[in-house]
Design an enzyme around this catalytic site. Structure first.
Site, PDB file in Angstrom:
ATOM      1  N   ASP A 150     -10.746   3.325   4.562  1.00  0.00           N
ATOM      2  CA  ASP A 150     -11.102   1.901   4.545  1.00  0.00           C
ATOM      3  C   ASP A 150     -12.616   1.701   4.597  1.00  0.00           C
ATOM      4  O   ASP A 150     -13.103   0.584   4.365  1.00  0.00           O
ATOM      5  CB  ASP A 150     -10.462   1.187   5.750  1.00  0.00           C
ATOM      6  CG  ASP A 150      -9.192   0.445   5.369  1.00  0.00           C
ATOM      7  OD1 ASP A 150      -9.009   0.151   4.169  1.00  0.00           O
ATOM      8  OD2 ASP A 150      -8.395   0.153   6.280  1.00  0.00           O
ATOM      9  N   GLN A 171      -4.177  -0.693   9.938  1.00  0.00           N
ATOM     10  CA  GLN A 171      -4.153  -2.067   9.416  1.00  0.00           C
ATOM     11  C   GLN A 171      -4.712  -3.045  10.455  1.00  0.00           C
ATOM     12  O   GLN A 171      -4.301  -3.043  11.611  1.00  0.00           O
ATOM     13  CB  GLN A 171      -2.709  -2.448   9.041  1.00  0.00           C
ATOM     14  CG  GLN A 171      -2.569  -3.816   8.404  1.00  0.00           C
ATOM     15  CD  GLN A 171      -3.188  -3.898   7.015  1.00  0.00           C
ATOM     16  OE1 GLN A 171      -3.116  -2.968   6.210  1.00  0.00           O
ATOM     17  NE2 GLN A 171      -3.840  -5.015   6.721  1.00  0.00           N
ATOM     18  N   LYS A 219       0.837  -1.203   0.000  1.00  0.00           N
ATOM     19  CA  LYS A 219       0.000   0.000   0.000  1.00  0.00           C
ATOM     20  C   LYS A 219       0.872   1.254   0.000  1.00  0.00           C
ATOM     21  O   LYS A 219       0.604   2.220  -0.715  1.00  0.00           O
ATOM     22  CB  LYS A 219      -0.929   0.009   1.229  1.00  0.00           C
ATOM     23  CG  LYS A 219      -2.056  -1.016   1.146  1.00  0.00           C
ATOM     24  CD  LYS A 219      -2.823  -1.141   2.459  1.00  0.00           C
ATOM     25  CE  LYS A 219      -3.821  -2.279   2.397  1.00  0.00           C
ATOM     26  NZ  LYS A 219      -4.466  -2.572   3.695  1.00  0.00           N
TER      27      LYS A 219
END
Ligand SMILES: NC(=O)c1ccc[n+]([C@@H]2O[C@H](COP(=O)([O-])OP(=O)(O)OC[C@H]3O[C@@H](n4cnc5c(N)ncnc54)[C@H](OP(=O)(O)O)[C@@H]3O)[C@@H](O)[C@H]2O)c1
Length: 285
Positions: free
Chosen positions: A117, A94, A50
């Site tokens: 997200d 994450q 990412k």
């Protein structure tokens, strides 16, 4: 006849190039902060990919790494700092987090406008309501692939296997908003094969290698394999590769949904910058 493989790598490369142009045209720098707590090897790989992709499109990436011993309060105060930081448009924490940290509490702490997200309950609720803000990248990537290959969704029988908040549920909602007839299967589904056999479109997001076998697939169906499973044979999906003998369209693993997830994250970061500059209205703002 073998299925046509849906090339997520090529589509993701196109989307990344588009995002690069949008970043260059944006009147100010765009910033994404990724937060990794602990040293889970799979998470490290995802964060590295990412981070690299973010830099390649010209987004300023802040790669924050915290030890596994970080307390929930310490992580909450980092998220609060990032929420208040004007140079940061998107925040990605994450998952999974170490067990002593309440994931829900961290997710709820992220500013919904910066929640690239799409995990914050405000964004999840907006998706449910049919007025999406930020949406998780993986299901967005699934829909993008279906559109790229011209798969008719209106009225189609779509079966999503898996009901996680990050893949299964949002994928099912996106398909429903596109007027598919959606069935969501999970570990208590009585007869999975009976459900998938009726499907025009199967989305497998389970985490069980090869759980979808040819006998569960109607000839000519579209099969999207979200699974990424590390086995002794390397990375494998949730779909048995022999399904390519029955499906019309199939995503490979790797090279299908995986690269799309990252491309959609980059697109969401641009979107976050537009929300924050008021160029776009976030539906909850
Ligand atoms: N390509 C990408 O970018 C990407 C992104 C995210 C995830 N993934 C991969 O996608 C897979 C799923 O991820 P996730 O985060 O959604 O996983 P998850 O949170 O573990 O959810 C798995 C889902 O599968 C269901 N399930 C488990 N065993 C089943 C069975 N035997 N029959 C039917 N359903 C079953 C579970 O049912 P219950 O709810 O009843 O437990 C659950 O809803 C994993 O392999 C993950 O690595 C890939």
């Amino acid at each position: 006849m073998a299925a046509t493989l849906m090339d997520g790598k090529a589509l993701a490369a196109r989307i990344r190039a588009e995002v690069e142009g949008e970043v260059a045209a944006f009147p100010r720098p765009i910033g994404l902060a990724t937060v990794l707590v602990g040293d889970d090897p799979a998470s490290e790989v995802y964060i590295r990919l990412k981070h690299k992709a973010t830099l390649e499109v010209g987004i300023e990436a802040r790669d924050l790494r915290l030890p596994a011993s970080t307390s929930e309060e310490e992580l909450l105060s980092l998220v609060a700092e990032l929420n208040a930081d004007d140079a940061i448009d998107g925040i990605l924490v994450q998952l999974p987090l170490p067990e002593h940290i309440d994931e829900g509490r961290i997710i709820r702490a992220v500013d919904p406008l910066k929640d690239v997200d799409g995990f914050h309950p405000v964004n999840a609720g907006l998706l449910l309501a049919g007025t999406p803000g930020h949406v998780p990248g993986t299901p967005l990537g699934v829909l993008e692939l279906l559109d790229e290959y011209g798969v008719e969704l209106q009225g189609a029988n779509a079966v999503v296997v898996g009901r996680s908040d990050i893949v299964g549920k949002p994928a099912a909602l996106l398909l429903l908003h596109r007027h598919a007839t959606v069935t969501i299967c999970h570990s208590r589904t009585r007869d999975l094969a009976a459900e998938t056999s009726r499907a025009d479109v199967i989305v497998a997001a389970v985490g069980v290698p090869g759980i979808v076998i040819p006998a569960m697939v109607r000839a000519g169906a579209t099969v999207i394999d979200v699974g990424i499973n590390r086995t002794e044979d390397g990375l494998v999906g949730d779909v048995d590769p022999a399904v390519s003998e029955r499906a019309g369209l199939l995503t490979p693993v790797p090279g299908g949904v995986g690269p799309m997830t990252i491309a959609m994250l980059l697109r969401s970061t641009i979107r976050a910058a537009r929300y924050r500059s008021k160029e776009l209205a976030h539906p909850a703002a």
